[in-house]
Design a protein around this motif. Structure first.
Motif, PDB file in Angstrom:
ATOM      1  N   ASN A 143      50.021  55.551  -6.123  1.00 32.67           N
ATOM      2  CA  ASN A 143      51.365  55.391  -6.656  1.00 32.67           C
ATOM      3  C   ASN A 143      51.940  54.105  -6.077  1.00 32.67           C
ATOM      4  O   ASN A 143      51.271  53.392  -5.318  1.00 32.67           O
ATOM      5  N   LEU A 144      53.186  53.779  -6.417  1.00 37.99           N
ATOM      6  CA  LEU A 144      53.721  52.476  -6.025  1.00 37.99           C
ATOM      7  C   LEU A 144      53.997  52.385  -4.525  1.00 37.99           C
ATOM      8  O   LEU A 144      53.910  51.293  -3.947  1.00 37.99           O
ATOM      9  N   ASP A 145      54.317  53.497  -3.869  1.00 37.90           N
ATOM     10  CA  ASP A 145      54.461  53.479  -2.416  1.00 37.90           C
ATOM     11  C   ASP A 145      53.118  53.189  -1.758  1.00 37.90           C
ATOM     12  O   ASP A 145      53.036  52.448  -0.767  1.00 37.90           O
ATOM     13  N   VAL A 155      56.278  46.690  -5.857  1.00 38.44           N
ATOM     14  CA  VAL A 155      56.218  46.609  -7.319  1.00 38.44           C
ATOM     15  C   VAL A 155      57.503  47.169  -7.910  1.00 38.44           C
ATOM     16  O   VAL A 155      57.895  48.300  -7.602  1.00 38.44           O
ATOM     17  N   THR A 156      58.160  46.369  -8.762  1.00 36.04           N
ATOM     18  CA  THR A 156      59.432  46.784  -9.356  1.00 36.04           C
ATOM     19  C   THR A 156      59.405  46.790 -10.882  1.00 36.04           C
ATOM     20  O   THR A 156      60.396  47.166 -11.511  1.00 36.04           O
ATOM     21  N   ASP A 157      58.283  46.362 -11.479  1.00 37.23           N
ATOM     22  CA  ASP A 157      58.215  46.345 -12.939  1.00 37.23           C
ATOM     23  C   ASP A 157      56.749  46.379 -13.380  1.00 37.23           C
ATOM     24  O   ASP A 157      55.829  46.381 -12.556  1.00 37.23           O
ATOM     25  N   ARG A 158      56.531  46.397 -14.698  1.00 33.55           N
ATOM     26  CA  ARG A 158      55.166  46.507 -15.218  1.00 33.55           C
ATOM     27  C   ARG A 158      54.327  45.275 -14.917  1.00 33.55           C
ATOM     28  O   ARG A 158      53.125  45.379 -14.696  1.00 33.55           O
ATOM     29  N   MET A 161      52.883  45.752 -11.647  1.00 34.99           N
ATOM     30  CA  MET A 161      51.776  46.704 -11.674  1.00 34.99           C
ATOM     31  C   MET A 161      50.469  46.000 -12.043  1.00 34.99           C
ATOM     32  O   MET A 161      49.417  46.288 -11.469  1.00 34.99           O
ATOM     33  N   HIS A 162      50.532  45.070 -13.004  1.00 38.63           N
ATOM     34  CA  HIS A 162      49.336  44.315 -13.388  1.00 38.63           C
ATOM     35  C   HIS A 162      48.809  43.505 -12.207  1.00 38.63           C
ATOM     36  O   HIS A 162      47.602  43.501 -11.925  1.00 38.63           O
ATOM     37  N   VAL A 178      46.971  52.452 -11.448  1.00 41.58           N
ATOM     38  CA  VAL A 178      48.273  52.346 -10.787  1.00 41.58           C
ATOM     39  C   VAL A 178      49.248  53.269 -11.512  1.00 41.58           C
ATOM     40  O   VAL A 178      49.492  53.108 -12.709  1.00 41.58           O
ATOM     41  N   LYS A 179      49.794  54.225 -10.761  1.00 45.40           N
ATOM     42  CA  LYS A 179      50.693  55.220 -11.346  1.00 45.40           C
ATOM     43  C   LYS A 179      52.137  54.729 -11.269  1.00 45.40           C
ATOM     44  O   LYS A 179      52.553  54.163 -10.265  1.00 45.40           O
TER      45      LYS A 179
END
Length: 272
Positions: A143-145, A155-158, A161-162, A178-179
């Motif tokens: 996940n993002l954490d 990470v704050t946006d898509r 995530m990429h 990446v969730k």
């Protein structure tokens, strides 16, 4: 033969996450669940209050025992508790032919902190996770954490995530998933699968519920169940997304704070 899947994870006394969530998901996905317990936690919806880790040789012995006798179609990790346990798991998985370059797919869910923010292992454990398990992973499912803990990236946006998926892929896993559940500003919940060259988006509805305990475990274990049933990684990732989306949709309150996602939606109604 009924397909089987192995979870290498800690016990959640609240029954919402950890090996309890994994076994519940395996069952409702039609897969026999095998277990290697890594730790026992004392927790409820208010937090993790205490923990006892199992000896590393006991963790490794559980993996090797079930693999030798019962067979493992796919395996996943959850909370691994310490660098010593991670090393034991890596060695036992090698011996059981579990891993990205072995015959049995290996899903690494890099559980590094509880949903309440309690760290689940120290800096040595984080280094062992990066160095020993990520290069062995068929699929890494942070996940993002966990992205931030593994890479230092927030990470704050898509687009972020990429970028994170590319950075994580360089650490050795065959695929990175990446969730996006923690990306609350996004009206959708679009997870991202990356194999080093191709990105696959896994879209889903974002449900207005606070009850999401065990969502990450549930998605990773549904993905693992899909691999155990013979699906490709892309098919299994879609299957995991489908399963967890319904589980979040049907989540329910329990205790004083965050309740669990539900596997009950997969059960047939009782006859009256």
């Amino acid at each position: 033969m009924i397909p089987s899947a192995l979870t290498i994870a800690g016990s959640d006394s609240g029954g919402a996450a950890g090996l309890q969530a994994d076994l519940r998901t395996f069952l409702t996905c039609g897969v026999h669940g095998l277990v290697a317990v890594t730790a026992v936690t004392v927790q409820n919806t208010l937090g993790v209050h205490d923990r006892a880790d199992l000896p590393p040789h006991i963790v490794a012995g559980q993996i090797e025992a079930v693999a030798a006798d019962m067979g493992v179609g796919a395996a996943k990790t959850g909370m691994l508790a310490s660098a010593e346990i991670i090393h034991a798991v890596a060695t036992a998985c090698d011996n059981a032919e579990i891993g990205r370059d072995a015959k049995i797919p290996f899903v690494v869910d890099p559980v590094a902190a509880s949903m309440h923010g309690h760290p689940l292992f120290d800096e040595a454990g984080l280094h062992a996770l990066r160095d020993e398990l990520l290069p062995r992973a068929t699929v890494l499912t942070p996940n993002l954490d966990e992205v931030r803990l593994l890479t230092g990236m927030t990470v704050t946006d898509r687009d972020g995530m990429h970028t994170a998926a590319v950075v994580l892929h360089r650490m050795g896993p065959r695929y990175v998933l990446v969730k996006s559940g923690h990306l609350q500003a996004d009206p959708e919940c679009v997870d991202l699968l990356f194999d080093g060259s191709t990105f696959v988006e896994l879209p889903g509805q974002r449900y207005p519920t606070p009850h999401t305990h065990g969502a990450g475990d549930t998605m990773a274990s549904a993905l693992t169940a899909g691999l155990a049933k013979g699906m490709s990684v892309v098919e299994a990732a879609r299957y995991g997304k489908w399963f967890v989306s319904h589980a979040v949709e049907h989540a329910y309150p329990m205790g004083a704070k965050v309740g669990p996602v539900s596997a009950f939606w997969r059960l047939a109604p009782e006859e009256r």
